[in-house]
Design an enzyme around this catalytic site. Structure first.
Site, mmCIF file in Angstrom:
data_model
loop_
_atom_site.group_PDB
_atom_site.id
_atom_site.type_symbol
_atom_site.label_atom_id
_atom_site.label_comp_id
_atom_site.label_asym_id
_atom_site.label_seq_id
_atom_site.Cartn_x
_atom_site.Cartn_y
_atom_site.Cartn_z
ATOM 1 N N ASP A 1 72.086 -7.695 16.919
ATOM 2 C CA ASP A 1 72.833 -7.602 18.183
ATOM 3 C C ASP A 1 74.324 -7.834 17.956
ATOM 4 O OD1 ASP A 1 73.089 -7.173 20.884
ATOM 5 O OD2 ASP A 1 72.568 -9.220 21.456
ATOM 6 N N HIS B 1 77.896 0.607 16.231
ATOM 7 C CA HIS B 1 76.577 1.029 15.742
ATOM 8 C C HIS B 1 76.684 1.622 14.340
ATOM 9 C CE1 HIS B 1 74.948 0.075 19.559
ATOM 10 N NE2 HIS B 1 75.384 1.130 20.215
ATOM 11 N N LEU C 1 59.663 -4.359 -0.970
ATOM 12 C CA LEU C 1 59.901 -4.807 0.411
ATOM 13 C C LEU C 1 59.254 -3.862 1.422
ATOM 14 C CD1 LEU C 1 61.552 -6.608 2.468
ATOM 15 C CD2 LEU C 1 63.357 -4.890 2.266
HETATM 16 C C1 IPE Z 1 68.055 -6.140 21.891
HETATM 17 O O1 IPE Z 1 69.408 -6.240 22.146
HETATM 18 C C2 IPE Z 1 67.705 -4.769 21.379
HETATM 19 C C3 IPE Z 1 68.176 -4.446 20.027
HETATM 20 C C4 IPE Z 1 68.852 -5.226 19.251
HETATM 21 C C5 IPE Z 1 67.797 -3.138 19.552
HETATM 22 P P1 IPE Z 1 70.025 -5.890 23.571
HETATM 23 O O2 IPE Z 1 71.491 -6.020 23.437
HETATM 24 O O3 IPE Z 1 69.497 -4.605 24.067
HETATM 25 O O4 IPE Z 1 69.411 -7.065 24.477
HETATM 26 P P2 IPE Z 1 70.040 -7.827 25.711
HETATM 27 O O5 IPE Z 1 70.458 -6.772 26.695
HETATM 28 O O6 IPE Z 1 71.185 -8.624 25.211
HETATM 29 O O7 IPE Z 1 68.939 -8.707 26.206
HETATM 30 C C1 IPE Z 2 72.723 -4.009 19.322
HETATM 31 O O1 IPE Z 2 74.083 -4.102 19.647
HETATM 32 C C2 IPE Z 2 72.314 -2.586 18.999
HETATM 33 C C3 IPE Z 2 71.419 -1.984 20.010
HETATM 34 C C4 IPE Z 2 70.944 -2.568 21.069
HETATM 35 C C5 IPE Z 2 71.031 -0.607 19.767
HETATM 36 P P1 IPE Z 2 74.583 -3.976 21.146
HETATM 37 O O2 IPE Z 2 75.002 -2.578 21.386
HETATM 38 O O3 IPE Z 2 73.567 -4.514 22.084
HETATM 39 O O4 IPE Z 2 75.837 -4.933 21.104
HETATM 40 P P2 IPE Z 2 76.410 -5.831 22.282
HETATM 41 O O5 IPE Z 2 75.311 -6.740 22.721
HETATM 42 O O6 IPE Z 2 76.808 -4.877 23.374
HETATM 43 O O7 IPE Z 2 77.545 -6.556 21.697
HETATM 44 MG MG MG Z 3 73.299 -6.405 22.815
#
Ligand code: IPE
Ligand code: IPE
Ligand code: MG
Length: 232
Positions: free
Chosen positions: A14, A31, A125
């Site tokens: 995240d 990303h 792995l």
């Molecule tokens: C969880 O992160 C999903 C992934 C890392 C793929 P999100 O950013 O979607 O989750 P919330 O919205 O913070 O709960």
């Molecule tokens: C996690 O990073 C990746 C996915 C959920 C695909 P985010 O895109 O949720 O990053 P933040 O939470 O907005 O910083």
């Molecule tokens: Mg996120």
């Protein structure tokens, strides 16, 4: 090097959006950098002898993000497979995509299948990439499958009956859950399997995560006393 290496590490990757925002960039830039971070973590896990690495790449809820972001992620999955499968193969990594794969484009599904097949006999792995994954959806799918199985005794369903029908059937539960970017929540990840995982949350955004941060998480894990509900 930490004394004990967890057999199974799960990661909620995240903070890609926040990493990008901090630099005045759109989320997709985060990303893209996040894919590089995954590459580094996979390599590090293979090197230090982690047996299973399960990463959350796209949730069932993430479809609700802006169209351009979702489209970019789909392209990124495709490109990452095209670019990295050979290297994963050289590193003896076995790859599985787990989730409701049927919702992806035919082309992406075919590429996932081809990548998994190519790496299926590797013995190093085990990398599980959770895509269009939701912990609740997984339990629903498991029950659906279980209730349709011919030898089911409905009055006598056990925990292992359910485990054996999850996408992760046959894979031991995670020992350590790492979540980057400081959120203290599970966000619908591995609801069943995380029952006794040790949770490690770091403020580091996923694109900045690499081998040193992984080793830090494992060092912290080594200080934990796992009790599994017992008196120790
Ligand atoms: C969880 O992160 C999903 C992934 C890392 C793929 P999100 O950013 O979607 O989750 P919330 O919205 O913070 O709960
Ligand atoms: C996690 O990073 C990746 C996915 C959920 C695909 P985010 O895109 O949720 O990053 P933040 O939470 O907005 O910083
Ligand atoms: Mg996120």
């Amino acid at each position: 090097m930490p004394k004990q290496i967890p057999a199974h590490i799960a990661v909620i990757m995240d903070g890609n959006g926040r990493w990008a925002k901090k630099r005045g960039l759109p989320p997709i830039a985060g990303h893209k950098k996040g894919a590089d971070a995954l590459k580094e973590t996979v390599k590090a896990c293979a090197e230090i002898g982690v047996k299973h690495l399960t990463v959350y790449a796209f949730s069932t809820e993430n479809w609700g993000r802006p169209k351009e972001e979702v489209g970019f992620l789909m392209d990124l999955f495709m490109q990452t497979m095209e670019k990295e499968v050979e290297e994963l193969n050289r590193n003896n990594v076995r790859l599985r995509f787990l989730g409701r794969l049927g919702q992806f484009s035919e082309k992406l599904q075919a590429k996932m299948k081809e990548s998994m097949e190519k790496l299926q006999n590797n013995t190093g792995l085990n990398l599980n990439v959770m895509v269009n994954y939701g912990g609740r959806a997984e339990i629903v799918d498991a029950l659906q499958e279980l209730l349709n199985s011919p030898h089911l005794n409905v009055g006598n369903i056990s925990e292992s009956d359910i485990s054996n029908h999850l996408y992760t059937a046959g894979i031991p539960d995670p020992d350590l859950l790492i979540r980057t970017a400081n959120e203290m929540r599970i966000s619908n990840f591995l609801l069943w399997q995380l029952a006794y995982a040790e949770i490690y949350v770091t403020p580091v955004f996923w694109p900045d995560f690499g081998k040193p941060q992984l080793l830090e998480a494992i060092t912290d894990f080594n200080k934990r006393e796992r009790r599994f509900g017992l008196r120790k």
